[in-house]
Motif scaffolding. Structure first.
Motif, mmCIF file in Angstrom:
data_model
loop_
_atom_site.group_PDB
_atom_site.id
_atom_site.type_symbol
_atom_site.label_atom_id
_atom_site.label_comp_id
_atom_site.label_asym_id
_atom_site.label_seq_id
_atom_site.Cartn_x
_atom_site.Cartn_y
_atom_site.Cartn_z
ATOM 1 N N LYS A 1 0.831 -1.203 0.000
ATOM 2 C CA LYS A 1 0.000 0.000 0.000
ATOM 3 C C LYS A 1 0.863 1.249 0.000
ATOM 4 O O LYS A 1 0.575 2.218 -0.720
ATOM 5 N N ILE B 1 1.823 4.416 -3.709
ATOM 6 C CA ILE B 1 1.663 5.865 -3.877
ATOM 7 C C ILE B 1 2.987 6.562 -4.184
ATOM 8 O O ILE B 1 3.023 7.779 -4.320
ATOM 9 N N VAL C 1 -0.153 14.740 -1.598
ATOM 10 C CA VAL C 1 -1.149 13.971 -2.345
ATOM 11 C C VAL C 1 -1.056 12.498 -1.969
ATOM 12 O O VAL C 1 -2.074 11.811 -1.787
ATOM 13 N N ALA D 1 -2.541 11.988 1.518
ATOM 14 C CA ALA D 1 -3.997 12.093 1.450
ATOM 15 C C ALA D 1 -4.612 10.830 0.854
ATOM 16 O O ALA D 1 -5.697 10.409 1.264
ATOM 17 N N GLN D 2 -3.918 10.216 -0.084
ATOM 18 C CA GLN D 2 -4.430 8.979 -0.681
ATOM 19 C C GLN D 2 -4.312 7.815 0.286
ATOM 20 O O GLN D 2 -5.177 6.929 0.310
ATOM 21 N N LEU E 1 -4.419 8.152 3.600
ATOM 22 C CA LEU E 1 -5.263 8.442 4.767
ATOM 23 C C LEU E 1 -6.457 9.300 4.345
ATOM 24 O O LEU E 1 -6.619 10.429 4.817
ATOM 25 N N PRO E 2 -7.318 8.790 3.485
ATOM 26 C CA PRO E 2 -8.397 9.616 2.941
ATOM 27 C C PRO E 2 -9.411 10.086 3.985
ATOM 28 O O PRO E 2 -10.041 11.121 3.804
ATOM 29 N N GLY E 3 -9.556 9.343 5.072
ATOM 30 C CA GLY E 3 -10.533 9.738 6.075
ATOM 31 C C GLY E 3 -9.963 10.489 7.249
ATOM 32 O O GLY E 3 -10.710 10.887 8.164
ATOM 33 N N GLU F 1 -7.315 16.856 8.254
ATOM 34 C CA GLU F 1 -6.200 17.522 7.569
ATOM 35 C C GLU F 1 -4.992 17.675 8.480
ATOM 36 O O GLU F 1 -3.849 17.523 8.040
ATOM 37 N N GLN G 1 -3.071 14.454 8.522
ATOM 38 C CA GLN G 1 -2.335 14.286 7.264
ATOM 39 C C GLN G 1 -1.089 15.170 7.228
ATOM 40 O O GLN G 1 -0.021 14.741 6.779
ATOM 41 N N THR H 1 2.774 13.997 6.931
ATOM 42 C CA THR H 1 3.613 14.563 5.875
ATOM 43 C C THR H 1 4.919 15.124 6.431
ATOM 44 O O THR H 1 6.012 14.834 5.916
#
Length: 218
Positions: free
Chosen positions: A39, A43, A50, A53-54, A56-58, A61, A64, A68
């Motif tokens: 996984k 990415i 980006v 965010a992909q 951890l989409p849920g 911010e 995230q 990062t």
């Protein structure tokens, strides 16, 4: 003149050890569980915000952003301790292509400019590439902005340019820029994804890729 644009992680350098360790550290620092290797590697190639965010989409911010920044710090520290190794055949390929007077080389990577500069310094590639395009000044792959800038720097059209990469993002970016893409099978996306994304050809080693590039530019 013709232009060959290389991705970096998974194409020129085998950075998966650094990437996986940095992401594990970043997730732990945010109080999150580690993720499966496949996984995380799926990415690679996207710009870091980006990519997170992909993954951890849920997540809020703020979480995230924490991941990062944690990744940046962990990767920088790991890179300082030991540079990611080149794949077999990279040095010979770049040396042979650089000797041609009808061929220009460039880079288009999801890395930051600081990260790319560190790779170039570690492997003595100063002056090797006519154009260095990074995530700092462009939208994330597969947006064609990096390739458009590289072609502008080189003064070539899409018909005389070629993207080399290991992910579907690279092949999609090439297609979006109107140029062909050659996929490499030793990176982070499987062959089937490269084909689905529009790879014109896929190579299993640098020896065959180098010959194909010399034939293409002849």
């Amino acid at each position: 003149m013709r232009l060959v644009v290389f991705d970096v992680d998974g194409t020129l350098v085998d950075s998966q050890g650094l990437i996986l360790a940095a992401m594990d550290s970043a997730l732990a620092g945010a109080g999150l569980a580690p993720m499966p290797r496949a996984k995380v590697l799926s990415i690679v190639g996207l710009s870091l915000p980006v990519a997170v965010a992909q993954l951890l989409p849920g997540a809020p911010e703020g979480v995230q952003q924490l991941v990062t920044e944690g990744y940046k710090s962990a990767y920088t520290a790991a890179r300082a301790a030991q540079a990611a190794p080149l794949y077999d055949g990279v040095a010979d390929c770049l040396d042979r292509l650089a000797m041609r007077d009808d061929l220009l080389l460039a880079v288009a990577t999801g890395k930051s400019r600081r990260g790319l500069d560190a790779v170039i310094a570690a492997h003595g590639w100063q002056g090797r590439f006519i154009s260095l395009q990074t995530a700092d000044g462009h939208p994330s792959k597969p947006h064609p902005s990096m390739l458009q800038a590289a072609m502008a720097d080189a003064g070539v059209d899409a018909g005389d340019a070629l993207m080399i990469g290991d992910t579907s993002f690279d092949m999609q970016m090439a297609r979006n820029a109107g140029m062909a893409g050659f996929g490499v099978a030793w990176g982070y996306h499987p062959r089937a994804e490269l084909m689905q994304a529009g790879a014109a050809r896929i190579f299993d080693d640098y020896a065959s890729l180098t010959l194909a590039l010399e034939e293409w530019s002849a």
